[in-house]
Design a protein around this motif. Structure first.
Motif, mmCIF file in Angstrom:
data_model
loop_
_atom_site.group_PDB
_atom_site.id
_atom_site.type_symbol
_atom_site.label_atom_id
_atom_site.label_comp_id
_atom_site.label_asym_id
_atom_site.label_seq_id
_atom_site.Cartn_x
_atom_site.Cartn_y
_atom_site.Cartn_z
ATOM 1 N N ALA A 10 6.181 1.919 2.671
ATOM 2 C CA ALA A 10 6.623 0.631 2.143
ATOM 3 C C ALA A 10 6.709 0.679 0.619
ATOM 4 O O ALA A 10 7.648 0.164 0.023
ATOM 5 C CB ALA A 10 5.658 -0.476 2.581
ATOM 6 N N ALA A 49 11.274 -5.454 9.534
ATOM 7 C CA ALA A 49 11.595 -4.447 8.515
ATOM 8 C C ALA A 49 13.006 -4.709 7.986
ATOM 9 O O ALA A 49 13.839 -3.823 7.888
ATOM 10 C CB ALA A 49 11.464 -3.037 9.081
ATOM 11 N N GLY A 51 14.366 -5.348 5.140
ATOM 12 C CA GLY A 51 14.901 -4.790 3.906
ATOM 13 C C GLY A 51 15.651 -5.839 3.110
ATOM 14 O O GLY A 51 15.103 -6.872 2.727
ATOM 15 N N ASP A 70 9.599 -8.504 6.260
ATOM 16 C CA ASP A 70 9.472 -7.181 5.666
ATOM 17 C C ASP A 70 8.153 -7.116 4.901
ATOM 18 O O ASP A 70 7.727 -8.109 4.304
ATOM 19 C CB ASP A 70 10.634 -6.885 4.715
ATOM 20 N N ARG A 91 4.236 -7.423 7.602
ATOM 21 C CA ARG A 91 4.409 -6.108 8.217
ATOM 22 C C ARG A 91 4.732 -6.270 9.702
ATOM 23 O O ARG A 91 4.323 -7.240 10.343
ATOM 24 C CB ARG A 91 3.146 -5.271 8.057
ATOM 25 N N CYS A 92 5.420 -5.303 10.245
ATOM 26 C CA CYS A 92 5.766 -5.316 11.669
ATOM 27 C C CYS A 92 4.527 -5.334 12.550
ATOM 28 O O CYS A 92 4.565 -5.873 13.663
ATOM 29 C CB CYS A 92 6.599 -4.072 12.008
ATOM 30 N N ILE A 107 15.003 -4.322 14.950
ATOM 31 C CA ILE A 107 14.472 -3.521 13.851
ATOM 32 C C ILE A 107 15.491 -2.423 13.575
ATOM 33 O O ILE A 107 15.738 -1.565 14.415
ATOM 34 C CB ILE A 107 13.058 -2.966 14.155
ATOM 35 N N GLY A 110 14.100 1.173 10.963
ATOM 36 C CA GLY A 110 12.694 0.968 10.647
ATOM 37 C C GLY A 110 11.716 1.436 11.694
ATOM 38 O O GLY A 110 10.530 1.615 11.392
ATOM 39 N N TRP A 113 9.358 4.297 10.996
ATOM 40 C CA TRP A 113 8.373 4.186 9.920
ATOM 41 C C TRP A 113 7.144 3.380 10.305
ATOM 42 O O TRP A 113 6.161 3.364 9.565
ATOM 43 C CB TRP A 113 9.015 3.524 8.695
#
Length: 253
Positions: A10, A49, A51, A70, A91-92, A107, A110, A113
């Motif tokens: 991140a 995520a 972005g 995100d 956060r996810c 997603i 992402g 990650w």
């Protein structure tokens, strides 16, 4: 992926959020329309995520409310604004939403990650029964002629060592990745961008492998092909760049 690795990643992406906003390609409208067509209800979608919000803004064409989450506030600060999209720093693996709330969870670029078991637990909690979940990633860019050959050479020789196992998962279209949902098999989708040489070079410099190379060696691996590209590609000329999308789609049961 461990929590520490997730946090490190991140921070890496948050270092240059403007580059991702300027140079990453847009997702095909037909891909987002397809996902919406699978949903029994279209009340609310969640893009994880997110972005700079590319997928979220596209989903807002099909849902009256989209939440885009995100873990990097710097990315969200430059995200594209839309009246039906609400951005949330989260956060996810720790989604601050009520249970059984979303009809679609996406997603994009992402899933490789995140801590997938933790994300999947949260996804099952916040999704409605029967909701659609979709994860996708695009592979390397393809350009015809000498340009494409130069990019492939850079991939094979200069930065090959700097792609991680997570990158390889994305480049495979998430084939073989754990995906504990009732699978739906989507049609193929392809990104088609029409870029100038500056836009292509900007995109190449957003690659995580390029950033790792620069951090370790203190030099830009794109410079060598930049000189050659500019010698045969005029600054205002646009060329078609394609990227195949690999996708996993399922339903929450």
């Amino acid at each position: 992926m461990t929590h520490a690795a997730v946090q490190l990643n991140a921070r890496t992406f948050a270092q240059h959020p403007d580059d991702y906003q300027r140079f990453r390609p847009q997702y095909p409208a037909e891909l987002l329309a397809y996902l919406a067509s699978l949903c029994a209800r279209r009340e609310m979608a969640l893009d994880c995520a997110t972005g700079n919000g590319q997928a979220a803004v596209g989903l807002a064409e099909h849902f009256p409310e989209v939440i885009a989450a995100d873990g990097a506030p710097a990315m969200l600060s430059l995200a594209t604004r839309h009246p039906r999209v609400r951005y949330v720093a989260a956060r996810c693996e720790a989604l601050p939403f009520a249970a059984s709330r979303f009809d679609l969870v996406t997603i994009a670029m992402g899933l490789h990650w995140v801590d997938r078991p933790a994300f999947y637990r949260e996804l099952r909690r916040v999704a409605r029964p029967g909701a659609v979940v979709a994860a996708w990633a695009y592979g390397h860019s393809h350009v015809g002629g000498r340009t494409g050959a130069m990019i492939r050479e850079m991939l094979d020789k200069r930065v090959a060592h700097y792609w991680t196992s997570a990158n390889h998962l994305a480049q495979s279209g998430y084939r073989g990745i754990d995906f504990p949902f009732e699978e739906v098999h989507p049609p193929p989708f392809t990104i088609r961008a029409h870029w100038t040489v500056d836009e292509l070079l900007g995109y190449l410099r957003t690659w995580s492998a390029v950033r790792r190379y620069r951090a370790e060696r203190g030099e830009d691996p794109v410079l060598d092909i930049e000189r050659a590209l500019r010698a045969e590609w005029s600054g205002d000329q646009r060329r078609t760049v394609t990227m195949a999308i690999g996708m996993r789609v399922g339903r929450v049961r």
